[in-house]
Design an enzyme around this catalytic site. Structure first.
Site, PDB file in Angstrom:
ATOM      1  N   ARG A 192       0.962  -1.258  -0.009  1.00 24.99           N
ATOM      2  CA  ARG A 192      -0.229  -0.141   0.063  1.00 24.99           C
ATOM      3  C   ARG A 192       0.849   1.227  -0.081  1.00 24.99           C
ATOM      4  O   ARG A 192       0.440   2.232   0.549  1.00 24.99           O
ATOM      5  CB  ARG A 192      -1.079  -0.118   1.385  1.00 24.99           C
ATOM      6  CG  ARG A 192      -0.355  -0.239   2.534  1.00 24.99           C
ATOM      7  CD  ARG A 192      -1.228   0.018   3.652  1.00 24.99           C
ATOM      8  NE  ARG A 192      -0.735  -0.795   4.951  1.00 24.99           N
ATOM      9  CZ  ARG A 192      -1.210  -0.232   5.869  1.00 24.99           C
ATOM     10  NH1 ARG A 192      -2.272   0.468   6.167  1.00 24.99           N
ATOM     11  NH2 ARG A 192      -0.544  -0.828   7.255  1.00 24.99           N
ATOM     12  N   ARG A 228      14.635  -1.839   3.000  1.00 24.17           N
ATOM     13  CA  ARG A 228      14.665  -2.432   4.249  1.00 24.17           C
ATOM     14  C   ARG A 228      15.403  -3.799   4.394  1.00 24.17           C
ATOM     15  O   ARG A 228      15.699  -4.265   3.122  1.00 24.17           O
ATOM     16  CB  ARG A 228      12.982  -2.912   4.324  1.00 24.17           C
ATOM     17  CG  ARG A 228      12.001  -1.786   4.442  1.00 24.17           C
ATOM     18  CD  ARG A 228      10.685  -2.498   3.632  1.00 24.17           C
ATOM     19  NE  ARG A 228      10.025  -1.149   3.393  1.00 24.17           N
ATOM     20  CZ  ARG A 228       8.941  -0.668   4.156  1.00 24.17           C
ATOM     21  NH1 ARG A 228       9.047  -1.502   5.414  1.00 24.17           N
ATOM     22  NH2 ARG A 228       8.303   0.399   4.127  1.00 24.17           N
ATOM     23  N   ASP A 246      10.787  -6.859   7.561  1.00 18.61           N
ATOM     24  CA  ASP A 246      10.482  -5.961   6.341  1.00 18.61           C
ATOM     25  C   ASP A 246      10.229  -4.532   6.783  1.00 18.61           C
ATOM     26  O   ASP A 246      10.068  -3.836   6.215  1.00 18.61           O
ATOM     27  CB  ASP A 246       9.184  -6.660   5.527  1.00 18.61           C
ATOM     28  CG  ASP A 246       8.108  -7.103   6.615  1.00 18.61           C
ATOM     29  OD1 ASP A 246       8.369  -7.567   7.633  1.00 18.61           O
ATOM     30  OD2 ASP A 246       7.104  -6.261   6.521  1.00 18.61           O
ATOM     31  N   ASN A 247      10.298  -4.579   8.232  1.00 21.10           N
ATOM     32  CA  ASN A 247      10.151  -3.277   8.892  1.00 21.10           C
ATOM     33  C   ASN A 247      11.445  -2.493   9.564  1.00 21.10           C
ATOM     34  O   ASN A 247      11.222  -1.810  10.496  1.00 21.10           O
ATOM     35  CB  ASN A 247       9.130  -3.252   9.982  1.00 21.10           C
ATOM     36  CG  ASN A 247       7.783  -3.396   9.260  1.00 21.10           C
ATOM     37  OD1 ASN A 247       7.211  -3.279   8.125  1.00 21.10           O
ATOM     38  ND2 ASN A 247       6.814  -4.172  10.304  1.00 21.10           N
TER      39      ASN A 247
END
Ligand code: AMP
Ligand code: MG
Length: 518
Positions: free
Chosen positions: A112, A201, A270-271
């Site tokens: 998104r 990332r 991924d963060n």
């Protein structure tokens, strides 16, 4: 004024800002090409309006500080104009993978998020990314949207973190719309424009490793080195040096989080930013009453991302990054020994996390306690304080802030901190140890207080403060979002007119729940 297809139809400051955004420039992430991203326009957002705007971020980008009132602003930063952009310069979603809650999740990607491009100002380049701009090829089951609630939280927290001096992605603005979005209940859509030198990332590297695309992996690593860590080129093994940079910046970041009682909530790989920035604000929280086991994410039933776990989780995540980079390490060795020596090298670099994190946290704690010198037992003093704070659920922010009022001579200034502890006797024991320690410092109380107040914030984004701003915003009153953002821009200052923002949370705050659903 430059003309770019992105600013067609716009005029004035908005046209200048849009014209400064470029997503094809040499050396940019976009220039890495199709293996890394998919270009597509944002999904239309009906009747967008401005919810929040950070003038200092606009200025950082070289945009007009009054941009938010320029015609076309909300249309542009909702992504609505992107449907008219030429296909070669459309915004893009990038592909990455990652470990979620300790388990390999495979391909994820910007489900998104859409990067509009880069803006360059004062020799610095920043990517601008819309979060909540609609579905992408990486949306999986998601709707590609973000809700107003979480967008306001991200906007407020990224700005609050920056002004606390903690590395973070920034937020230029939040644009809202009445478009309904289904979460646990019906909410409305919003788009945050995030700003960062890079949104790469750990998971980007893991992705190309897992897909056995060593060529792409190398291009990505080269991009990050060339843009952000050029000194790595001079190292014996530039890719190992890149890992080392990630290790050090991540260790520093986590020491900073621990020092303000910040819980990220979803430290999936991924963060995790390759630049050591705080990224992806979701179910984060600043602790009110200190609980070392605090879990801010309602969906984290095992407490994997509890406050006290953050350092070891960061270390674990760095292992995943190292694994992802492994095929690039050890080019200088012969083929027969390469893989074994690459693993040994990576392990050695990863060990550097502990060597960096512990002293970074100790230094931070010393500053928080107003200690200029280093003495044996300082860590015990700090740990003992955490123990009694934990046992008493003493307010994290206020305890440290109020300790600056304590006098090194007598107990006359103890009350503001002491009153935060139910077990006053436990506090008194600790305060006497602290006073004894302070007697070895030459600085007087006033100078110590001033220094402590520059590292112990008075104002942090407590959950209930964000919630108040969100409740009003849902009624279309955005004044509280801006007021709160303003207060948080000066977190270390006394702001007598905003005393209420520094107070203990109201009873209802303990029932607030934040989860991954945003
Ligand atoms: P997060 O837990 O927010 O870091 O998201 C994990 C993954 O899910 C990322 O690939 C996100 O892009 C994706 N994602 C989260 N929420 C949505 C959504 N509403 N629509 C599409 N993708 C989403
Ligand atoms: Mg994420």
């Amino acid at each position: 004024m430059s003309f770019s297809p992105c600013n067609a139809g716009l005029s004035g400051p908005m046209s200048t800002a849009a014209g400064a955004i470029d997503n094809q420039r040499e050396g940019s992430f976009a220039a890495l090409g199709n293996v890394f991203l998919t270009r597509l326009p944002a999904a239309p957002l009906p009747a967008p309006y401005v919810v929040g705007f950070a003038p200092d971020v606009a200025t950082m980008l070289g945009f007009d500080a009054s941009l938010a009132s320029a015609p076309g602003f909300a249309e542009f930063f909702s992504g609505n104009t992107t449907r008219d952009w030429p296909s070669a310069s459309l915004p893009y979603a990038s592909v990455y993978s990652g470990h979620q809650f300790g388990v390999w999740a495979g391909q994820l990607g910007d489900g998104r998020a859409l990067t509009l491009g880069e803006a360059e100002h004062d020799g610095r380049r920043f990517e601008l990314q819309l979060k909540g701009g609609g579905r992408t090829p990486y949306s999986r089951m998601g709707d590609g949207r973000a809700v107003l609630r979480s967008s306001i939280r991200e906007y407020l927290c990224s700005e609050a973190m920056h002004h606390l001096g903690i590395p973070t992605t920034r937020a230029l603005c939040v644009i809202g719309s009445d478009q309904p979005v289904r979460r646990e209940e019906m909410e409305t859509a919003a788009v945050v424009t995030r700003v960062s030198p890079s949104f790469v990332r750990f998971g980007h590297f893991e992705h190309f490793y897992a897909n056995d695309r060593v060529d792409a992996l190398r291009s990505l690593a080269d991009h990050v080195i060339d843009r952000f860590y050029p000194a790595c080129r001079d190292a014996e093994d530039p890719y190992l040096a890149l890992l080392n940079e990630a290790v050090l910046s991540t260790a520093d970041l986590i020491a900073q989080w621990q020092g303000v009682g910040f819980c990220h909530g979803v430290m999936n790989t991924d963060n995790m930013s390759i630049l050591g920035l705080t990224i992806d604000y979701g179910p984060f929280g600043f602790m009110d009453g200190f609980d070392a086991n605090h879990i801010c994410n309602h969906s984290d039933s095992q407490g994997r991302y509890a406050y006290r776990m953050q350092p070891q989780i960061a270390y674990w995540n760095l292992f995943c990054l190292a694994q992802g980079l492994l095929p690039l390490f050890g080019a200088r060795y012969g083929e027969a020994e390469r893989s074994e020596r690459a693993v040994q090298d990576a392990q050695r670099v990863l060990e550097g996390f502990k060597a960096r994190f512990a002293p970074a946290l100790e230094a931070r704690m010393r500053a928080k306690l107003g200690l200029e010198t280093e003495r044996e037992g300082d860590d015990t003093l700090a740990n003992k304080l955490f123990e009694i704070m934990h046992a008493n659920r003493a307010d994290f922010t206020l305890t440290f802030r109020n300790l600056s009022k304590l006098s090194k001579h007598d107990a006359s200034g103890d009350a503001p901190a002491r009153d935060l502890f139910l077990d006053r006797a436990a506090f008194d024991v600790w305060a006497n140890d602290y006073r004894a320690r302070l007697s070895h410092e030459t600085r007087d109380d006033a100078a110590r207080a001033e220094a402590m107040n520059r590292v112990n914030p008075k104002y942090v984004l407590r959950n209930h403060l964000a919630e108040n701003a969100i409740r009003q915003a849902k009624e279309k009153d955005f004044s509280e979002v801006e007021r709160l953002a303003d207060v948080l821009r000066r977190p270390f200052d006394e702001q007598p007119e905003h005393e209420a923002y520094a107070g203990l949370p109201p009873d209802w705050a303990s029932s607030l729940e934040v989860s991954c659903s945003s």
